[in-house]
Design a protein around this motif. Structure first.
Motif, PDB file in Angstrom:
ATOM      1  N   ASN A 153     -66.507  -5.465   3.944  1.00  0.00           N
ATOM      2  CA  ASN A 153     -67.536  -6.190   3.194  1.00  0.00           C
ATOM      3  C   ASN A 153     -68.630  -6.743   4.096  1.00  0.00           C
ATOM      4  O   ASN A 153     -69.072  -7.879   3.946  1.00  0.00           O
ATOM      5  N   SER A 154     -69.076  -5.943   5.046  1.00  0.00           N
ATOM      6  CA  SER A 154     -70.187  -6.296   5.946  1.00  0.00           C
ATOM      7  C   SER A 154     -69.917  -7.545   6.773  1.00  0.00           C
ATOM      8  O   SER A 154     -70.819  -8.339   7.044  1.00  0.00           O
ATOM      9  N   THR A 171     -65.680 -13.462   9.343  1.00  0.00           N
ATOM     10  CA  THR A 171     -66.700 -13.754   8.345  1.00  0.00           C
ATOM     11  C   THR A 171     -67.021 -12.483   7.580  1.00  0.00           C
ATOM     12  O   THR A 171     -66.712 -11.388   8.040  1.00  0.00           O
ATOM     13  N   ASN A 172     -67.611 -12.625   6.398  1.00  0.00           N
ATOM     14  CA  ASN A 172     -68.148 -11.478   5.658  1.00  0.00           C
ATOM     15  C   ASN A 172     -69.300 -11.952   4.785  1.00  0.00           C
ATOM     16  O   ASN A 172     -69.581 -13.147   4.693  1.00  0.00           O
ATOM     17  N   ALA A 173     -69.983 -11.008   4.141  1.00  0.00           N
ATOM     18  CA  ALA A 173     -71.182 -11.330   3.369  1.00  0.00           C
ATOM     19  C   ALA A 173     -70.909 -12.334   2.249  1.00  0.00           C
ATOM     20  O   ALA A 173     -71.755 -13.175   1.951  1.00  0.00           O
ATOM     21  N   ALA A 174     -69.740 -12.260   1.628  1.00  0.00           N
ATOM     22  CA  ALA A 174     -69.412 -13.182   0.533  1.00  0.00           C
ATOM     23  C   ALA A 174     -69.298 -14.632   1.003  1.00  0.00           C
ATOM     24  O   ALA A 174     -69.424 -15.555   0.210  1.00  0.00           O
ATOM     25  N   MET A 175     -69.081 -14.835   2.293  1.00  0.00           N
ATOM     26  CA  MET A 175     -68.948 -16.196   2.834  1.00  0.00           C
ATOM     27  C   MET A 175     -70.299 -16.840   3.114  1.00  0.00           C
ATOM     28  O   MET A 175     -70.363 -18.008   3.460  1.00  0.00           O
ATOM     29  N   GLN A 176     -71.379 -16.085   3.008  1.00  0.00           N
ATOM     30  CA  GLN A 176     -72.744 -16.578   3.212  1.00  0.00           C
ATOM     31  C   GLN A 176     -72.907 -17.300   4.546  1.00  0.00           C
ATOM     32  O   GLN A 176     -73.440 -18.398   4.623  1.00  0.00           O
ATOM     33  N   GLY A 177     -72.423 -16.676   5.610  1.00  0.00           N
ATOM     34  CA  GLY A 177     -72.601 -17.229   6.949  1.00  0.00           C
ATOM     35  C   GLY A 177     -71.483 -18.125   7.442  1.00  0.00           C
ATOM     36  O   GLY A 177     -71.439 -18.475   8.607  1.00  0.00           O
TER      37      GLY A 177
END
Length: 90
Positions: free
Chosen positions: A76-77, A13-19
């Motif tokens: 990306n976090s 997962t990453n921040a662009a996936m919104q959870g």
């Protein structure tokens, strides 16, 4: 502490996936496979949402590059979520 190794089609997962989580759609390394899938190295591009694993001081290398483990962070976090539960690296 040893963590499961990450392979193509394992989850991240990453921040662009919104959870949300997604399977890693990457080429991986062609010369090292675990449970029938190529493993992910630190330089592999993670897709479908572009990202890359960050170095974490892992001591397991293949072709001179660190391998990626479960819970490793991404550029990306994000984070690697679920890897191969039969092969561990530290």
């Amino acid at each position: 502490m040893p963590t499961p190794i990450m392979r193509t089609q394992d989850l991240y997962t990453n921040a662009a996936m919104q959870g949300a989580v997604a399977p890693i759609a990457s080429v991986g390394t062609a010369s090292l496979w675990v449970e029938g899938r190529p493993v992910i190295q630190i330089t592999d591009q993670l897709l479908p949402v572009p990202d890359q694993a960050l170095p974490t001081g892992k001591t397991v290398y293949h072709n001179g590059l660190p391998l990626v483990g479960q819970l490793d962070p991404t550029l990306n976090s994000g984070q690697m979520i679920l890897g191969a539960l039969t092969t561990f690296i530290s």
